[in-house]
Write an enzyme that holds these catalytic residues in place. Structure first.
Site, short mmCIF file in Angstrom:
data_model
loop_
_atom_site.label_atom_id
_atom_site.label_comp_id
_atom_site.label_asym_id
_atom_site.label_seq_id
_atom_site.Cartn_x
_atom_site.Cartn_y
_atom_site.Cartn_z
N GLU A 117 39.28 34.07 27.25
CA GLU A 117 38.10 33.32 27.68
C GLU A 117 37.80 32.21 26.68
O GLU A 117 38.05 32.35 25.48
CB GLU A 117 36.90 34.26 27.84
CG GLU A 117 37.04 35.25 28.98
CD GLU A 117 35.73 35.97 29.29
OE1 GLU A 117 34.74 35.74 28.57
OE2 GLU A 117 35.72 36.76 30.25
N ASP A 142 34.97 39.79 48.42
CA ASP A 142 34.01 39.91 47.31
C ASP A 142 33.83 38.57 46.61
O ASP A 142 32.72 38.22 46.17
CB ASP A 142 34.51 40.96 46.32
CG ASP A 142 33.41 41.42 45.37
OD1 ASP A 142 32.22 41.44 45.77
OD2 ASP A 142 33.73 41.78 44.21
#
Length: 203
Positions: A117, A142
């Protein structure tokens, strides 16, 4: 009496001719190897393209179907699936059908894994829990619902993304609305859409 000059000249010519023949055979062998390598490379590239097209065809129908209900552009959904799952080859997508790196907190339907990240201006390895899905279709559903329901702290977080009418605006909105930490995320999504003509699924 042997003419030594002619003898040595003949020997030299013999060796020179031998060297020429050896070099000729060597270059022919190299040409054959290069041709074989080129053919193998071309075959590998063709196989890779077939795999990529197969992945696109696998995720496209659900992305197109959900567009009618959730207004998420199929081209962007497919590009995100490609980018975030590495064409379905990431461990998260291959083992757990999680195409988009969606996180969760419930140990019953998540798996703890490490990921990269972009934090405070640099890439870092972090450990997090990620959702486990029964199928690609469940993951895509989703993903679409995430944009509609927003986050727990801001239900309207993805309003700019949902309002976008084309893939360029939608990709930029992903950054504007804080979807991804990668500062080049929008450019990567746009590049994928254009490289594989994914906008055809928006029509």
């Amino acid at each position: 009496m042997i003419d030594t000059n002619n003898f040595f000249l003949g020997v030299m010519l013999f060796f020179v001719l031998g060297i020429v023949v050896v070099l000729f055979l060597h270059f022919r062998q190299q040409e054959n190897l290069s041709a074989e390598q080129a053919a193998a490379s071309s075959s590998a590239k063709a196989a890779e393209q077939r795999e990529k097209q197969a992945f696109i065809k696998k995720v496209a129908p659900e992305a197109v179907q959900l567009h009618k209900t959730y207004s998420v552009l199929p081209s962007v959904t497919i590009a995100q699936a490609i980018l975030e799952s590495n064409w379905g080859k990431s461990t998260l997508s291959a083992k757990y059908n999680n195409l988009f790196g969606v996180k969760g907190s419930d140990p019953a339907n998540t798996q703890e894994m490490t990921t990269q990240e972009y934090v405070n201006g640099e890439w870092q390895t972090v450990t997090a829990r990620f959702r486990v899905y029964a199928s690609y279709e469940a993951s895509i559903l989703d993903h679409a619902q995430l944009f509609v329901r927003g986050t727990t702290w801001n239900p309207q977080q993805y309003q700019h993304f949902l309002a976008a009418k084309d893939y360029q605006a939608a990709a930029q909105a992903l950054e504007t609305d804080g979807y991804a930490t990668d500062p080049a995320y929008a450019k990567k999504i746009i590049a994928l859409v254009e490289a594989y003509s994914l906008d055809q699924y928006d029509k």
